[in-house]
Design a protein around this motif. Structure first.
Motif, PDB file in Angstrom:
ATOM      1  N   ASP A 165      -4.214 109.099  35.664  1.00 15.40           N
ATOM      2  CA  ASP A 165      -5.258 110.025  36.106  1.00 15.40           C
ATOM      3  C   ASP A 165      -5.712 110.945  34.976  1.00 15.40           C
ATOM      4  N   GLU A 166      -4.778 111.430  34.173  1.00 18.67           N
ATOM      5  CA  GLU A 166      -5.110 112.304  33.061  1.00 18.67           C
ATOM      6  C   GLU A 166      -5.963 111.574  32.020  1.00 18.67           C
ATOM      7  N   VAL A 167      -5.583 110.341  31.700  1.00 21.42           N
ATOM      8  CA  VAL A 167      -6.328 109.561  30.713  1.00 21.42           C
ATOM      9  C   VAL A 167      -7.729 109.233  31.223  1.00 21.42           C
ATOM     10  N   VAL A 168      -7.844 108.815  32.473  1.00 24.23           N
ATOM     11  CA  VAL A 168      -9.162 108.504  33.038  1.00 24.23           C
ATOM     12  C   VAL A 168     -10.046 109.754  33.045  1.00 24.23           C
ATOM     13  N   ALA A 169      -9.489 110.896  33.399  1.00 24.56           N
ATOM     14  CA  ALA A 169     -10.275 112.141  33.393  1.00 24.56           C
ATOM     15  C   ALA A 169     -10.729 112.494  31.975  1.00 24.56           C
ATOM     16  N   THR A 170      -9.868 112.272  31.003  1.00 26.27           N
ATOM     17  CA  THR A 170     -10.235 112.536  29.611  1.00 26.27           C
ATOM     18  C   THR A 170     -11.357 111.610  29.168  1.00 26.27           C
ATOM     19  N   ILE A 171     -11.262 110.347  29.545  1.00 26.15           N
ATOM     20  CA  ILE A 171     -12.325 109.399  29.210  1.00 26.15           C
ATOM     21  C   ILE A 171     -13.629 109.805  29.894  1.00 26.15           C
ATOM     22  N   ALA A 172     -13.555 110.226  31.150  1.00 24.75           N
ATOM     23  CA  ALA A 172     -14.765 110.681  31.860  1.00 24.75           C
ATOM     24  C   ALA A 172     -15.422 111.841  31.116  1.00 24.75           C
ATOM     25  N   ASP A 173     -14.620 112.766  30.621  1.00 25.40           N
ATOM     26  CA  ASP A 173     -15.165 113.886  29.851  1.00 25.40           C
ATOM     27  C   ASP A 173     -15.833 113.397  28.560  1.00 25.40           C
ATOM     28  N   LEU A 174     -15.203 112.438  27.877  1.00 20.53           N
ATOM     29  CA  LEU A 174     -15.788 111.875  26.655  1.00 20.53           C
ATOM     30  C   LEU A 174     -17.120 111.184  26.943  1.00 20.53           C
ATOM     31  N   VAL A 175     -17.170 110.444  28.041  1.00 17.57           N
ATOM     32  CA  VAL A 175     -18.402 109.749  28.425  1.00 17.57           C
ATOM     33  C   VAL A 175     -19.519 110.761  28.645  1.00 17.57           C
ATOM     34  N   GLU A 176     -19.221 111.826  29.376  1.00 15.52           N
ATOM     35  CA  GLU A 176     -20.242 112.844  29.634  1.00 15.52           C
ATOM     36  C   GLU A 176     -20.685 113.524  28.346  1.00 15.52           C
ATOM     37  N   LYS A 177     -19.739 113.816  27.459  1.00 20.92           N
ATOM     38  CA  LYS A 177     -20.086 114.435  26.174  1.00 20.92           C
ATOM     39  C   LYS A 177     -20.975 113.496  25.356  1.00 20.92           C
ATOM     40  N   ALA A 178     -20.630 112.233  25.296  1.00 19.38           N
ATOM     41  CA  ALA A 178     -21.448 111.267  24.553  1.00 19.38           C
ATOM     42  C   ALA A 178     -22.858 111.203  25.129  1.00 19.38           C
ATOM     43  N   ARG A 179     -22.965 111.142  26.428  1.00 16.04           N
ATOM     44  CA  ARG A 179     -24.285 111.087  27.063  1.00 16.04           C
ATOM     45  C   ARG A 179     -25.101 112.340  26.754  1.00 16.04           C
ATOM     46  N   ARG A 180     -24.493 113.497  26.853  1.00 18.46           N
ATOM     47  CA  ARG A 180     -25.196 114.760  26.553  1.00 18.46           C
ATOM     48  C   ARG A 180     -25.712 114.773  25.123  1.00 18.46           C
ATOM     49  N   GLU A 181     -24.946 114.189  24.207  1.00 17.79           N
ATOM     50  CA  GLU A 181     -25.303 114.205  22.798  1.00 17.79           C
ATOM     51  C   GLU A 181     -26.146 113.005  22.377  1.00 17.79           C
ATOM     52  N   GLY A 182     -26.521 112.167  23.347  1.00 19.51           N
ATOM     53  CA  GLY A 182     -27.360 111.018  23.038  1.00 19.51           C
ATOM     54  C   GLY A 182     -26.646 109.915  22.271  1.00 19.51           C
ATOM     55  N   VAL A 183     -25.331 109.847  22.431  1.00 21.91           N
ATOM     56  CA  VAL A 183     -24.521 108.830  21.756  1.00 21.91           C
ATOM     57  C   VAL A 183     -24.324 107.649  22.700  1.00 21.91           C
ATOM     58  N   ALA A 184     -24.451 106.453  22.173  1.00 19.74           N
ATOM     59  CA  ALA A 184     -24.291 105.251  22.985  1.00 19.74           C
ATOM     60  C   ALA A 184     -22.892 105.171  23.590  1.00 19.74           C
ATOM     61  N   VAL A 185     -22.837 104.799  24.856  1.00 22.91           N
ATOM     62  CA  VAL A 185     -21.567 104.500  25.521  1.00 22.91           C
ATOM     63  C   VAL A 185     -21.590 103.003  25.807  1.00 22.91           C
ATOM     64  N   VAL A 186     -20.583 102.300  25.292  1.00 19.44           N
ATOM     65  CA  VAL A 186     -20.484 100.855  25.467  1.00 19.44           C
ATOM     66  C   VAL A 186     -19.181 100.573  26.209  1.00 19.44           C
ATOM     67  N   TRP A 187     -19.304  99.816  27.293  1.00 22.17           N
ATOM     68  CA  TRP A 187     -18.171  99.490  28.151  1.00 22.17           C
ATOM     69  C   TRP A 187     -17.706  98.074  27.861  1.00 22.17           C
ATOM     70  N   VAL A 188     -16.401  97.868  27.902  1.00 18.24           N
ATOM     71  CA  VAL A 188     -15.824  96.541  27.744  1.00 18.24           C
ATOM     72  C   VAL A 188     -15.008  96.247  28.996  1.00 18.24           C
ATOM     73  N   GLN A 189     -15.171  95.025  29.511  1.00 17.48           N
ATOM     74  CA  GLN A 189     -14.528  94.667  30.771  1.00 17.48           C
ATOM     75  C   GLN A 189     -13.878  93.295  30.619  1.00 17.48           C
ATOM     76  N   HIS A 190     -12.558  93.265  30.754  1.00 17.55           N
ATOM     77  CA  HIS A 190     -11.767  92.050  30.557  1.00 17.55           C
ATOM     78  C   HIS A 190     -11.708  91.211  31.828  1.00 17.55           C
ATOM     79  N   SER A 191     -11.658  89.899  31.636  1.00 16.25           N
ATOM     80  CA  SER A 191     -11.326  88.994  32.742  1.00 16.25           C
ATOM     81  C   SER A 191     -10.542  87.821  32.183  1.00 16.25           C
ATOM     82  N   ASP A 192      -9.661  87.292  33.003  1.00 17.31           N
ATOM     83  CA  ASP A 192      -8.884  86.097  32.666  1.00 17.31           C
ATOM     84  C   ASP A 192      -8.310  85.542  33.959  1.00 17.31           C
ATOM     85  N   ALA A 193      -7.382  84.614  33.860  1.00 12.75           N
ATOM     86  CA  ALA A 193      -6.828  83.983  35.062  1.00 12.75           C
ATOM     87  C   ALA A 193      -6.157  84.989  35.992  1.00 12.75           C
TER      88      ALA A 193
END
Length: 184
Positions: free
Chosen positions: A29-57
């Motif tokens: 929960d702490e890590v996800v909240a920290t990432i959420a804060d980083l995402v919002e900061k990047a968006r406010r500053e006009g910095v690209a946010v790129v998501w990566v999503q894994h899949s496998d068997a």
């Protein structure tokens, strides 16, 4: 200082923060909240946010387990890169996505520290990217049953060795979320 020409921009790279990947992760929960804060900061500053999503068997594309955690919602226009290997660059569109945005510097957060985060850090660095790890914004699940150290030690060790990573024409390092400067 990236070795990539005409790539002066920075992107926040959010790796594999998916329901099953972080479901039982250390300090989830702490890590996800920290990432959420980083995402919002990047968006406010006009910095690209790129998501990566894994899949496998074991992590089926389209399943609830595969979905990005509900606390993090990619905005319209933010790319989501599908991957099947640890390194987010391996057999994906990530390089093209970053090139289209003129990105030569990555700020990396997500999961899992001892697999996809490490692989992606190294993959980016050898490809010429300046690569910063956000030390309090990555996590992993417990793998002590298979002989791995406790997750807290894995995170600490990864932060330590990435802090001192070096190569000609590229910069690496580890910073805490409060120290992230997307304009550096």
């Amino acid at each position: 200082m990236t070795t990539l020409e005409n790539r002066a921009n920075t992107a926040l790279l959010v790796v594999d923060v998916q329901n099953d990947v972080v479901g039982g992760a250390y300090r989830r929960d702490e890590v996800v909240a920290t990432i959420a804060d980083l995402v919002e900061k990047a968006r406010r500053e006009g910095v690209a946010v790129v998501w990566v999503q894994h899949s496998d068997a074991g992590l089926e594309h389209g399943s609830d387990a595969w979905r990005i955690v509900p606390e993090l919602v990619p905005a319209d226009g933010e790319p989501i890169v599908a991957k099947h290997y640890g390194d987010s660059f391996e057999d994906t569109t990530l390089e093209a996505v970053l090139a289209d945005r003129g990105v030569g510097r990555l700020v990396v957060a997500g999961a899992e520290t001892d697999a996809c985060i490490r692989s992606t850090l190294h993959g980016a660095f050898v490809r010429g990217y300046d690569t910063t790890l956000v030390g309090d914004a990555h996590t992993a699940g417990d793998k002590t049953a298979w002989g791995a150290p406790p997750v807290e030690q894995v995170v600490t060790h990864t932060n330590l060795y990435w802090k001192f990573q070096a190569a000609p024409g590229r910069e690496a390092g580890t910073v805490e979320a409060k120290e992230v400067d997307f304009r550096a």
